[in-house]
Design a protein around this motif. Structure first.
Motif, short mmCIF file in Angstrom:
data_model
loop_
_atom_site.label_atom_id
_atom_site.label_comp_id
_atom_site.label_asym_id
_atom_site.label_seq_id
_atom_site.Cartn_x
_atom_site.Cartn_y
_atom_site.Cartn_z
N GLU A 83 0.85 -1.18 0.00
CA GLU A 83 0.00 0.00 0.00
C GLU A 83 0.89 1.24 0.00
OE1 GLU A 83 -0.98 0.56 4.73
OE2 GLU A 83 -2.28 -0.76 3.56
N LEU A 84 0.41 2.27 -0.69
CA LEU A 84 1.11 3.55 -0.68
C LEU A 84 0.73 4.31 0.57
CD1 LEU A 84 0.69 4.58 -4.41
CD2 LEU A 84 2.67 3.56 -3.32
N GLU A 85 1.66 5.13 1.02
CA GLU A 85 1.45 5.85 2.27
C GLU A 85 0.16 6.65 2.25
OE1 GLU A 85 4.08 5.80 0.40
OE2 GLU A 85 5.96 6.01 1.51
N ASP A 86 -0.53 6.62 3.36
CA ASP A 86 -1.78 7.37 3.50
C ASP A 86 -1.47 8.78 3.95
OD1 ASP A 86 -4.27 8.33 3.98
OD2 ASP A 86 -4.77 6.95 5.62
N GLU A 87 -1.76 9.75 3.09
CA GLU A 87 -1.50 11.14 3.43
C GLU A 87 -2.75 11.85 3.97
OE1 GLU A 87 1.31 12.42 3.59
OE2 GLU A 87 2.58 11.08 2.44
N GLU A 88 -3.86 11.11 4.11
CA GLU A 88 -5.10 11.76 4.51
C GLU A 88 -5.09 12.19 5.98
OE1 GLU A 88 -8.56 9.57 3.41
OE2 GLU A 88 -8.20 9.80 1.28
N ARG A 89 -4.07 11.78 6.71
CA ARG A 89 -3.97 12.26 8.09
C ARG A 89 -3.66 13.76 8.12
NH1 ARG A 89 0.61 9.55 6.77
NH2 ARG A 89 2.64 10.46 7.23
N TRP A 90 -3.19 14.29 6.99
CA TRP A 90 -2.95 15.72 6.88
C TRP A 90 -4.21 16.39 6.38
CZ3 TRP A 90 1.02 15.81 9.67
CH2 TRP A 90 2.10 14.94 9.49
N GLU A 91 -4.50 17.55 6.90
CA GLU A 91 -5.72 18.28 6.56
C GLU A 91 -5.53 19.12 5.30
OE1 GLU A 91 -8.53 21.80 8.54
OE2 GLU A 91 -6.78 21.00 9.61
N ALA A 92 -6.51 19.06 4.41
CA ALA A 92 -6.51 19.95 3.25
C ALA A 92 -6.93 21.34 3.70
CB ALA A 92 -7.48 19.43 2.19
N GLN A 93 -6.12 22.34 3.35
CA GLN A 93 -6.40 23.71 3.78
C GLN A 93 -6.35 24.67 2.60
OE1 GLN A 93 -3.30 23.80 6.88
NE2 GLN A 93 -4.92 24.06 8.39
N ASP A 94 -7.28 25.60 2.57
CA ASP A 94 -7.37 26.56 1.47
C ASP A 94 -6.33 27.66 1.67
OD1 ASP A 94 -8.05 28.15 -0.62
OD2 ASP A 94 -10.10 28.58 0.04
N ILE A 95 -5.11 27.38 1.23
CA ILE A 95 -3.98 28.30 1.34
C ILE A 95 -3.51 28.61 -0.07
CG2 ILE A 95 -1.64 28.62 2.23
CD1 ILE A 95 -2.33 26.44 4.33
#
Length: 325
Positions: A70-82
């Protein structure tokens, strides 16, 4: 959710005698050898139906390789409107011009508000790419160009290009002291022995090579251009400090500000108040990871460095010293 992958292929007869991690990296070119080595050690690779965990295992040709990982799960990081200053983008890559005071990747003390968080907002699918496609970083207060991969194949090939030193990264900086000529620094860099957030030249460190040339002389400072062969943490800042020409404004590696004798009060205040390392990633050149097209990008030097350069240049004029060598 992490992305599940299953790969299958047969070792070629021409690969006889190769290490297993090398052989499978050639069979599945969209992933790096280092990633396959991790998967091997984690028991994710089968050879003829049996799990093999030793990367150095030799292949004979004809083996059936199956990788279930499995590829690393990056969803632990929050998407932010920057906001991002996007210089270029297509289906595979993005090139951004990073401002000061902008951390690239979340970490201790900076859980969000980073380039990575911004990427997840602007390109939700990039969550499927390890580290949201980030293949190299700039320090928080270093400005300038970064390339980011939108897809796993693009990221893998960009990482390989970096490892092979096929990506040209040029920087502009203002160094403290009057440097006489350009040159090359080849000194290994590792974690500082006592200040664990800093780096230093260390015989136990990783190899690091920086090229530099003088662009303009001032009375007590030098404008320089630099190119990296390697990409160690804080590399330019550490190497310039090693040469005893740390970067203007670098509180971590720079020591005390240097005010030219007889300088105007305005210039003295500008030097004292310059509150970041005077370092800007001005040029980036590489082959497109998918199309192979040669790409070259430039980012204008930011206003704070431009103003400082003009003030130092004016100081030279006022004191009758030639500004160029």
């Amino acid at each position: 959710m992490a992305q599940q992958i299953e790969l299958s292929n047969t070792v070629k007869d021409s690969q006889l005698g190769q290490r297993l991690d090398q052989a499978i990296a050639e069979l599945f070119a969209d992933f790096s050898r280092s990633r396959f080595k991790e998967w091997l050690l984690d028991g994710k690779v089968q050879v003829n139906g049996e799990v093999v965990i030793k990367p150095r295992t030799k292949v004979m040709g004809g083996e059936i390789i199956i990788v279930q990982a499995e590829l690393e799960d990056e969803e632990r990081w929050e998407a932010q409107d920057i906001a991002l200053d996007i210089v270029y983008e297509d289906d595979d890559i993005i090139v951004i011009n990073k401002p000061r005071d902008f951390v690239v990747h979340p970490g201790a003390g900076t859980p969000d508000g980073t380039v990575l968080n911004a990427l997840l907002h602007h390109y939700p699918d990039i969550a499927e790419v390890p580290r949201a496609g980030i293949v190299h970083r700039l320090d928080k207060d270093t400005t300038g160009l970064m390339v980011v991969a939108k897809t796993v194949p693009a990221q893998t090939r960009l990482v390989r290009a970096l490892q092979k030193r096929n990506i040209t990264r040029e920087y502009e900086a203002i160094a403290i002291g009057r440097m006489t000529a350009g040159g090359r620094v080849e000194q290994p860099i590792g974690r500082h022995s006592t200040k664990r957030t800093l780096m230093s030249v260390s015989p136990m460190g990783k190899p690091a090579v920086t090229h530099y040339r003088v662009a303009e002389h001032f009375r007590e400072h030098t404008r320089i251009r630099l190119r990296l062969e390697t990409g160690r943490t804080h590399q330019i800042r550490v190497h310039m400090a090693y040469l005893q020409h740390p970067l203007l404004g670098d509180s971590a590696y720079g020591g005390r500000a240097r005010i030219p004798a007889g300088a105007s009060e305005q210039l003295a205040n500008m030097i004292r108040q310059f509150d970041r390392q005077a370092l800007h990633a001005v040029m980036l050149k590489f082959e497109h990871p998918i199309s192979g097209e040669e790409l070259e990008f430039h980012a204008p030097v930011p206003e704070d460095m431009v103003s400082m350069t003009e003030a130092l240049r004016q100081d030279v004029h006022e004191h009758g010293i030639e500004e160029d060598i």
